[in-house]
Design a protein around this motif. Structure first.
Motif, PDB file in Angstrom:
ATOM      1  N   ASN A   1       0.815  -1.214   0.000  1.00  0.00           N
ATOM      2  CA  ASN A   1       0.000   0.000   0.000  1.00  0.00           C
ATOM      3  C   ASN A   1       0.849   1.263   0.000  1.00  0.00           C
ATOM      4  O   ASN A   1       0.478   2.272  -0.617  1.00  0.00           O
ATOM      5  CB  ASN A   1      -0.968  -0.003   1.186  1.00  0.00           C
ATOM      6  CG  ASN A   1      -2.137  -0.959   0.971  1.00  0.00           C
ATOM      7  OD1 ASN A   1      -2.510  -1.245  -0.173  1.00  0.00           O
ATOM      8  ND2 ASN A   1      -2.712  -1.458   2.053  1.00  0.00           N
ATOM      9  N   ASP A   2       1.991   1.223   0.672  1.00  0.00           N
ATOM     10  CA  ASP A   2       2.918   2.352   0.625  1.00  0.00           C
ATOM     11  C   ASP A   2       3.368   2.596  -0.814  1.00  0.00           C
ATOM     12  O   ASP A   2       3.399   3.739  -1.287  1.00  0.00           O
ATOM     13  CB  ASP A   2       4.148   2.091   1.494  1.00  0.00           C
ATOM     14  CG  ASP A   2       3.843   2.124   2.979  1.00  0.00           C
ATOM     15  OD1 ASP A   2       2.850   2.761   3.365  1.00  0.00           O
ATOM     16  OD2 ASP A   2       4.596   1.487   3.747  1.00  0.00           O
ATOM     17  N   SER A   3       3.735   1.507  -1.493  1.00  0.00           N
ATOM     18  CA  SER A   3       4.189   1.624  -2.883  1.00  0.00           C
ATOM     19  C   SER A   3       3.079   2.161  -3.775  1.00  0.00           C
ATOM     20  O   SER A   3       3.320   3.004  -4.649  1.00  0.00           O
ATOM     21  CB  SER A   3       4.661   0.261  -3.398  1.00  0.00           C
ATOM     22  OG  SER A   3       5.837  -0.150  -2.742  1.00  0.00           O
ATOM     23  N   ARG A   4       1.864   1.660  -3.581  1.00  0.00           N
ATOM     24  CA  ARG A   4       0.737   2.145  -4.384  1.00  0.00           C
ATOM     25  C   ARG A   4       0.583   3.662  -4.258  1.00  0.00           C
ATOM     26  O   ARG A   4       0.371   4.373  -5.251  1.00  0.00           O
ATOM     27  CB  ARG A   4      -0.555   1.450  -3.959  1.00  0.00           C
ATOM     28  CG  ARG A   4      -0.674  -0.003  -4.407  1.00  0.00           C
ATOM     29  CD  ARG A   4      -2.065  -0.581  -4.139  1.00  0.00           C
ATOM     30  NE  ARG A   4      -2.148  -1.944  -4.636  1.00  0.00           N
ATOM     31  CZ  ARG A   4      -1.916  -3.029  -3.903  1.00  0.00           C
ATOM     32  NH1 ARG A   4      -1.617  -2.899  -2.610  1.00  0.00           N
ATOM     33  NH2 ARG A   4      -1.993  -4.233  -4.436  1.00  0.00           N
ATOM     34  N   LYS A   5       0.698   4.162  -3.034  1.00  0.00           N
ATOM     35  CA  LYS A   5       0.541   5.599  -2.807  1.00  0.00           C
ATOM     36  C   LYS A   5       1.626   6.388  -3.535  1.00  0.00           C
ATOM     37  O   LYS A   5       1.358   7.465  -4.093  1.00  0.00           O
ATOM     38  CB  LYS A   5       0.576   5.893  -1.312  1.00  0.00           C
ATOM     39  CG  LYS A   5      -0.651   5.390  -0.562  1.00  0.00           C
ATOM     40  CD  LYS A   5      -0.514   5.616   0.942  1.00  0.00           C
ATOM     41  CE  LYS A   5      -1.713   5.055   1.693  1.00  0.00           C
ATOM     42  NZ  LYS A   5      -1.564   5.211   3.173  1.00  0.00           N
ATOM     43  N   VAL A   6       2.851   5.859  -3.539  1.00  0.00           N
ATOM     44  CA  VAL A   6       3.942   6.542  -4.235  1.00  0.00           C
ATOM     45  C   VAL A   6       3.685   6.559  -5.739  1.00  0.00           C
ATOM     46  O   VAL A   6       3.821   7.609  -6.393  1.00  0.00           O
ATOM     47  CB  VAL A   6       5.301   5.877  -3.931  1.00  0.00           C
ATOM     48  CG1 VAL A   6       6.402   6.490  -4.805  1.00  0.00           C
ATOM     49  CG2 VAL A   6       5.658   6.035  -2.459  1.00  0.00           C
ATOM     50  N   TYR A   7       3.311   5.425  -6.301  1.00  0.00           N
ATOM     51  CA  TYR A   7       3.034   5.373  -7.740  1.00  0.00           C
ATOM     52  C   TYR A   7       1.905   6.336  -8.113  1.00  0.00           C
ATOM     53  O   TYR A   7       2.007   7.071  -9.117  1.00  0.00           O
ATOM     54  CB  TYR A   7       2.648   3.959  -8.171  1.00  0.00           C
ATOM     55  CG  TYR A   7       3.804   3.011  -8.348  1.00  0.00           C
ATOM     56  CD1 TYR A   7       4.681   3.135  -9.422  1.00  0.00           C
ATOM     57  CD2 TYR A   7       4.013   1.969  -7.450  1.00  0.00           C
ATOM     58  CE1 TYR A   7       5.737   2.252  -9.594  1.00  0.00           C
ATOM     59  CE2 TYR A   7       5.067   1.074  -7.607  1.00  0.00           C
ATOM     60  CZ  TYR A   7       5.928   1.224  -8.687  1.00  0.00           C
ATOM     61  OH  TYR A   7       6.972   0.348  -8.845  1.00  0.00           O
ATOM     62  N   VAL A   8       0.826   6.324  -7.348  1.00  0.00           N
ATOM     63  CA  VAL A   8      -0.311   7.196  -7.656  1.00  0.00           C
ATOM     64  C   VAL A   8       0.113   8.655  -7.597  1.00  0.00           C
ATOM     65  O   VAL A   8      -0.207   9.449  -8.494  1.00  0.00           O
ATOM     66  CB  VAL A   8      -1.486   6.925  -6.697  1.00  0.00           C
ATOM     67  CG1 VAL A   8      -2.563   8.006  -6.845  1.00  0.00           C
ATOM     68  CG2 VAL A   8      -2.093   5.554  -6.971  1.00  0.00           C
ATOM     69  N   GLN A   9       0.863   9.021  -6.571  1.00  0.00           N
ATOM     70  CA  GLN A   9       1.290  10.413  -6.450  1.00  0.00           C
ATOM     71  C   GLN A   9       2.265  10.780  -7.554  1.00  0.00           C
ATOM     72  O   GLN A   9       2.217  11.894  -8.099  1.00  0.00           O
ATOM     73  CB  GLN A   9       1.936  10.656  -5.090  1.00  0.00           C
ATOM     74  CG  GLN A   9       2.154  12.131  -4.783  1.00  0.00           C
ATOM     75  CD  GLN A   9       0.861  12.929  -4.824  1.00  0.00           C
ATOM     76  OE1 GLN A   9      -0.077  12.635  -4.085  1.00  0.00           O
ATOM     77  NE2 GLN A   9       0.785  13.927  -5.700  1.00  0.00           N
TER      78      GLN A   9
END
Length: 265
Positions: free
Chosen positions: A233-241
């Motif tokens: 989920n941390d990675s997902r947030k980085v990709y989305v941002q």
């Protein structure tokens, strides 16, 4: 996966047919439980899970741009295939890739796109150049076009070299705002005369919710980065941002495309 459905089907690899030694990651043609052939991209290959993540993100956005790309699936690979393989290099690759990998539908009879042989429309060229400038895809050059002609139509393949910021995670906020200088080497740059119109359309399509949906389709296993202490989920947030920052500041790479075209003259 249709244009607006970011859910990946799951299949099982039933037969390893032959390796494709043209690329450094050595993908393979396999048959799967749905009786279709796929190009299997191994999570245990050189760029590992990061390349698989880039492939999924790239495929989803490729469709949203309005370009063709073969269907992607999650392909489960059994350890038994390693025991049956005589080639030690392939045997090791399979061992490191047991479990879920990425399959791309195999376009039998497709030929590599050659801009000297096949002419495509300016509309398609603009879409491809915009796509690769947005995704920072370094691998669409004259030497390696990563495009196919199948049934007289242009098909995109191989987005694994895109989004290269994620191999280190260093300065990803800054990377999102950077122009893409490697666009000067893009095989279709001479034909891309109006990426601005593509950009205007995509800014209205690529929303935060769309990016979240795309990242939600990617298995947690591929996104977890233990070395950087990042959960899925941390990675997902980085990709989305990262993707939101990139689209919100798209003038940075659009202007770079225009500059690169000027230098062609």
């Amino acid at each position: 996966m249709n244009q607006h459905d970011f859910t990946l089907r799951e299949v099982e690899v039933t037969r390893y047919i032959t390796p494709l030694r043209e690329g450094g990651s050595m993908p393979a043609i396999v048959s799967c439980s749905d009786d279709f052939l796929y190009v299997l991209k191994f999570k245990g290959a050189g760029q590992g899970r990061k390349a698989l993540v880039a492939e999924v993100i790239g495929a989803a956005i490729t469709r949203l741009v309005g370009l063709r790309i073969p269907e992607l699936v999650i392909a489960d690979l059994n350890e038994d295939f390693a025991r049956a393989e005589a080639d030690e290099e392939i045997q090791d690759l399979i061992k490191f890739s047991v479990g879920i990998n990425l399959g791309m539908h195999y376009l039998k009879g497709a030929i590599t796109f050659d801009r000297n042989v096949t002419k495509i429309s300016a509309e398609e060229a603009n879409k491809v150049v915009w796509l690769d400038a947005f995704l920072m895809n370094v691998d669409r050059t004259v030497r390696n076009t990563n495009m196919l002609i199948w049934q007289k139509e242009l098909w995109m393949i191989d987005n694994g070299a895109a989004l290269y910021f994620h191999h280190s995670w260093d300065n990803w906020q800054e990377m999102a705002l950077k122009p893409f200088v490697q666009i000067k080497d893009h095989v279709l740059l001479p034909e891309a005369d109006n990426v601005t119109d593509v950009n205007t359309k995509m800014k209205s399509i690529l929303t935060e919710r769309v990016f979240e949906s795309i990242l939600g389709s990617i298995p947690d296993e591929w996104l977890t980065d233990e070395a950087m202490n990042l959960s899925a989920n941390d990675s997902r947030k980085v990709y989305v941002q990262f993707l939101m920052n990139r689209i919100n500041h798209s003038d940075n790479f659009i202007n770079q495309v225009a500059h690169a075209r000027e230098n062609l003259i």
